[in-house]
Design a protein around this motif. Sequence first.
Motif, PDB file in Angstrom:
ATOM      1  N   ASN A  66       0.824  -1.217   0.000  1.00  0.00           N
ATOM      2  CA  ASN A  66       0.000   0.000   0.000  1.00  0.00           C
ATOM      3  C   ASN A  66       0.854   1.260   0.000  1.00  0.00           C
ATOM      4  O   ASN A  66       0.468   2.273  -0.581  1.00  0.00           O
ATOM      5  CB  ASN A  66      -0.924  -0.002   1.217  1.00  0.00           C
ATOM      6  CG  ASN A  66      -1.850  -1.193   1.211  1.00  0.00           C
ATOM      7  OD1 ASN A  66      -2.428  -1.519   0.181  1.00  0.00           O
ATOM      8  ND2 ASN A  66      -1.967  -1.855   2.351  1.00  0.00           N
ATOM      9  N   TYR A  67       1.987   1.206   0.688  1.00  0.00           N
ATOM     10  CA  TYR A  67       2.880   2.363   0.728  1.00  0.00           C
ATOM     11  C   TYR A  67       3.468   2.607  -0.659  1.00  0.00           C
ATOM     12  O   TYR A  67       3.563   3.750  -1.124  1.00  0.00           O
ATOM     13  CB  TYR A  67       3.983   2.157   1.765  1.00  0.00           C
ATOM     14  CG  TYR A  67       3.447   2.260   3.181  1.00  0.00           C
ATOM     15  CD1 TYR A  67       3.488   3.459   3.873  1.00  0.00           C
ATOM     16  CD2 TYR A  67       2.871   1.167   3.804  1.00  0.00           C
ATOM     17  CE1 TYR A  67       2.976   3.568   5.146  1.00  0.00           C
ATOM     18  CE2 TYR A  67       2.349   1.259   5.083  1.00  0.00           C
ATOM     19  CZ  TYR A  67       2.405   2.462   5.753  1.00  0.00           C
ATOM     20  OH  TYR A  67       1.875   2.575   7.016  1.00  0.00           O
ATOM     21  N   VAL A  68       3.853   1.499  -1.328  1.00  0.00           N
ATOM     22  CA  VAL A  68       4.400   1.619  -2.682  1.00  0.00           C
ATOM     23  C   VAL A  68       3.339   2.213  -3.614  1.00  0.00           C
ATOM     24  O   VAL A  68       3.599   3.167  -4.355  1.00  0.00           O
ATOM     25  CB  VAL A  68       4.873   0.243  -3.188  1.00  0.00           C
ATOM     26  CG1 VAL A  68       5.363   0.347  -4.628  1.00  0.00           C
ATOM     27  CG2 VAL A  68       5.963  -0.305  -2.279  1.00  0.00           C
ATOM     28  N   THR A  69       2.096   1.679  -3.533  1.00  0.00           N
ATOM     29  CA  THR A  69       1.008   2.189  -4.375  1.00  0.00           C
ATOM     30  C   THR A  69       0.779   3.672  -4.132  1.00  0.00           C
ATOM     31  O   THR A  69       0.648   4.465  -5.072  1.00  0.00           O
ATOM     32  CB  THR A  69      -0.302   1.429  -4.077  1.00  0.00           C
ATOM     33  OG1 THR A  69       0.000   0.043  -3.953  1.00  0.00           O
ATOM     34  CG2 THR A  69      -1.323   1.643  -5.161  1.00  0.00           C
ATOM     35  N   ALA A  70       0.718   4.059  -2.848  1.00  0.00           N
ATOM     36  CA  ALA A  70       0.449   5.459  -2.512  1.00  0.00           C
ATOM     37  C   ALA A  70       1.502   6.373  -3.123  1.00  0.00           C
ATOM     38  O   ALA A  70       1.189   7.423  -3.679  1.00  0.00           O
ATOM     39  CB  ALA A  70       0.408   5.630  -0.999  1.00  0.00           C
ATOM     40  N   ILE A  71       2.763   5.962  -3.020  1.00  0.00           N
ATOM     41  CA  ILE A  71       3.834   6.818  -3.526  1.00  0.00           C
ATOM     42  C   ILE A  71       3.820   6.867  -5.052  1.00  0.00           C
ATOM     43  O   ILE A  71       4.076   7.905  -5.653  1.00  0.00           O
ATOM     44  CB  ILE A  71       5.195   6.332  -2.990  1.00  0.00           C
ATOM     45  CG1 ILE A  71       5.260   6.585  -1.479  1.00  0.00           C
ATOM     46  CG2 ILE A  71       6.345   7.028  -3.683  1.00  0.00           C
ATOM     47  CD1 ILE A  71       6.396   5.890  -0.788  1.00  0.00           C
TER      48      ILE A  71
END
Lengths: 286, 322
Positions: A66-71
Amino acid sequence: MSSDSGRRRFDLQRVGELLGFYGSIVLICLVSFFPIIWILITSLKPASRVITFPVEYVPRTVTLENYVTAIQQAPFARYLLNSLIVASGTAIICVVLGSMAGYALSRLDFRFKLHVLMIILVSAMLPFFGRLIPLFELARETGLLNSYLGLIIPYSAFQLPFAVWIFQAYFKELPDSLEEAGLIDGLSHIGVLFRIILPVSAPAMATTAIIVFIYAWNEFLFALTFMTEDQMRTITVGIALYQGEYTYPWATISAAVFMSIVPLLLLMLFFQRKVVEGLTAGVGKA
Amino acid sequence: MASDTGEGYSRSSGGDLRSALEDRYRRYRKRRFTDGEMAALLLVPVLTYLFLVSYYPIIDTVWTSLQTGALLPTREAEFVGLGNYVSVLSSASFWNAFTVTMIYTFVSVPVEMVIGLGLALLVNRDFWGKYVAQAAILFPWALPTIINARIWAWLFHGEYGVINDLLVRVGILSQPFPFLSHPDVALGAMLFVTIWKTSSFVALILLAGLQSIPDHLYEAAHIDGASVFHQFWSITLPLLKPVILVALIFRTLPAFQAFGLPYGLTGGGPGESTTTLVLWAHQHTFNNLEFGEGAAAATIITLIAMTICVIYVATLYEPEVR
């Protein structure tokens, strides 16, 4: 005999009181931190495990996807940078102008002092929306929409009364002998201010800077209205306007929210005493 | 002060020309500014700034509210007198927003004051873990309102929200309830969120007031046999009055101007059940581009806010305390 049992009863009562007290404290901490703990848990679950009912309290698989997607999906780094620049700029202006006015109002003797203080404090009570339309128009005419200054200028004006109040409360507590010593040594008034007063007022500066920074970091109404270009959005507006393509992406949002709160959590952790001092400065003496 | 320091100089100047000149130079530098001149120098930037960015815009808003088309470059501004006020005040949705705002403000602020006072009384002592408790109290205050709104929108989610899950597990609800999309409940949920966030701020302000009350007052009352409740009623509350005034003003004004919370939590819905005055005015101004009406609403908001302040100060301010 009777005094012994009396003491024991007293001790039991004391233990009960302590249990009740610490129970309440733990409850307060739980209620306070629960939302952000829940956001952290949500952000670490795979997106498909987030929308389940009953809810999964301990994630079976922990992931950073999710962190990768958000960034990747939104320029969150850019949003954070925008917020950092706007908040720092506001803090600097408030410290400089606030300390000047605070010094005059606490340590100099002049006419209309109370009137000036009233003019400054009453401006803190004017509703933000009452100032939004003309400032928006002004920013549009001067090309300040979608610029850092476009937010720094109104934010500073809104926080100046607070900054002035903090500095005048702090300067009032300094001993008179500081200035007398400086004047005897042949310094001018300005010299006294820059060479003696300002160097010892670092605590008030830190307090003001941190609280003003938090205000500017958190502001939403002006940030939403003045920053219409995606690249210029602050982090609060970026998260508020963040949309998924089909369904609302709660897992990604949670990751973005958690990232946006980390800087504030760190500020609170390192400077919580300064923040408390600042919020309560002057109030205790009111 | 000037004569004191002058005496100091003449004593140290041994009489020769050089030190006499230095002495004069020092006096010149020392007297370059009187207190009044120095104050003007320091205050003019701040006052100019506040007049340009705070006071002038308020006046300009009033001026805009009397015109139509004032902000659209393609249309000439036309003076319409109180026309915008008439159309704002005759709009049912404006009065709905007014009611929502009044309920929101005058339910949340008293509840926050009571919870805040409770919290302050609880932590007003030295105990192990005081800093953790203080951080717990500070955290909701420091959380950005709009992000707080987003977080609680997820916690209150009608299908997968953790609040629903907890209530179902405990047995209070038999199935998930759509808190934020039920018109009768959404405002209640919004009140819950704002009370969660800002009670802590009230607690911090009141804590400062509590710490300024001298212990010997309580000791004397204790010796006189006053009950804890009596001590609270006749010592704590009266001495806390000025601080309560500060907390009331600092909480009522932002509550009255709520924008980020309804924007992020419910978007003002369902229907217009959580549309506050500022949200209403913002939508009218920037979505419908009715700048004149928006400015009229802004002026009304300013007038109400100022009235609330005046009422608070008139009822609670005690000049002799300051």
